[in-house]
Scaffold this motif. Structure first.
Motif, PDB file in Angstrom:
ATOM      1  N   ASN A 171       0.822  -1.211   0.000  1.00  0.00           N
ATOM      2  CA  ASN A 171       0.000   0.000   0.000  1.00  0.00           C
ATOM      3  C   ASN A 171       0.856   1.262   0.000  1.00  0.00           C
ATOM      4  N   LEU A 172       1.980   1.206   0.706  1.00  0.00           N
ATOM      5  CA  LEU A 172       2.892   2.350   0.721  1.00  0.00           C
ATOM      6  C   LEU A 172       3.541   2.558  -0.644  1.00  0.00           C
ATOM      7  N   LEU A 173       3.889   1.463  -1.311  1.00  0.00           N
ATOM      8  CA  LEU A 173       4.530   1.557  -2.625  1.00  0.00           C
ATOM      9  C   LEU A 173       3.561   2.061  -3.684  1.00  0.00           C
ATOM     10  N   GLY A 174       2.345   1.544  -3.671  1.00  0.00           N
ATOM     11  CA  GLY A 174       1.355   1.933  -4.672  1.00  0.00           C
ATOM     12  C   GLY A 174       1.734   1.436  -6.056  1.00  0.00           C
ATOM     13  N   PRO A 175       1.009   1.877  -7.092  1.00  0.00           N
ATOM     14  CA  PRO A 175       1.306   1.441  -8.465  1.00  0.00           C
ATOM     15  C   PRO A 175       2.690   1.929  -8.895  1.00  0.00           C
ATOM     16  N   ILE A 176       3.368   1.128  -9.714  1.00  0.00           N
ATOM     17  CA  ILE A 176       4.684   1.486 -10.231  1.00  0.00           C
ATOM     18  C   ILE A 176       4.616   1.473 -11.754  1.00  0.00           C
ATOM     19  N   SER A 177       4.955   2.593 -12.362  1.00  0.00           N
ATOM     20  CA  SER A 177       4.901   2.718 -13.820  1.00  0.00           C
ATOM     21  C   SER A 177       5.801   1.675 -14.478  1.00  0.00           C
ATOM     22  N   GLY A 178       5.258   0.996 -15.486  1.00  0.00           N
ATOM     23  CA  GLY A 178       6.014  -0.035 -16.188  1.00  0.00           C
ATOM     24  C   GLY A 178       5.699  -1.433 -15.726  1.00  0.00           C
TER      25      GLY A 178
END
Length: 198
Positions: A63-70
């Motif tokens: 949840n802290l990281l969230g979506p990551i582009s790519g």
């Protein structure tokens, strides 16, 4: 009466799940909020215990990281550190269909974004092993990511990488990854590619 009497023909699993008092340990974890209400916050099996004894809750870190582009998706897993504890690993699925760059460039750029993102986490929460693949993550029938299976995949990729490092033959990483994907049932999907960062 309880939810069940036990696991069929599996006394070991029954003993692990049902206590002497007859209550079943579901593995759910909860906390009482400021209103006095019980909230389910995760599963005990989805907690990584580091060598220093610190508990890392995988859902919280995701949840802290969230979506990551790519990346189409990713999951965090616990991997044995060989010292009685676990270290954090990240298994991500590359979004190759949205990329306009060459595969190797897209891979390098995505890996860089992952590494940059995890720097915003506390040191204990940072994955120390990153694997990027071009194959779907294993899921249950209800479409929940199977973290245990993902951890096994990461271990298998590690063995492939070790084999490649210890051989003089000109076997490409992509060929080894394709064998992994075929074994996982992805032979009719995109060619699997693997990468690592430690």
């Amino acid at each position: 009466s309880n939810v069940m009497q036990g696991y069929f023909n599996n006394p070991s699993a029954t003993a692990d799940s049902i206590g002497e008092d007859g209550w079943q340990n579901t593995g759910d974890m909860g906390k009482v909020n400021h209103r006095g209400q019980l909230q389910i916050v995760g599963r005990a099996k989805e907690v990584v215990v580091t060598a220093s004894g610190e508990n890392i809750y995988l859902d919280d870190v995701e949840n802290l990281l969230g979506p990551i582009s790519g990346l189409l998706e990713y999951t965090l897993v616990g991997i044995s550190d060989g010292k009685g504890g676990e270290r954090l690993g990240l298994l991500g699925v590359l979004d190759t269909e949205q990329s306009t760059t060459e595969r190797s460039t897209h891979h390098t750029e995505t890996l860089g974004r992952v590494k940059a993102r995890i720097q915003h986490l506390s040191p204990a929460q940072r994955p120390t092993v990153i694997r990027l693949v071009e194959a779907e993550l294993p899921r249950t029938r209800t479409r929940k990511v199977q973290r245990r299976a993902c951890a096994e995949i990461m271990e298998r990729i590690a063995h492939i990488l070790d084999d490649l490092r210890n051989t003089d033959t000109d076997v490409g990483l992509r060929g080894s990854a394709q064998r992994w994907a075929t074994e996982r049932g992805h032979n009719n999907r995109r060619t699997a590619a693997v990468s690592s960062a430690q």
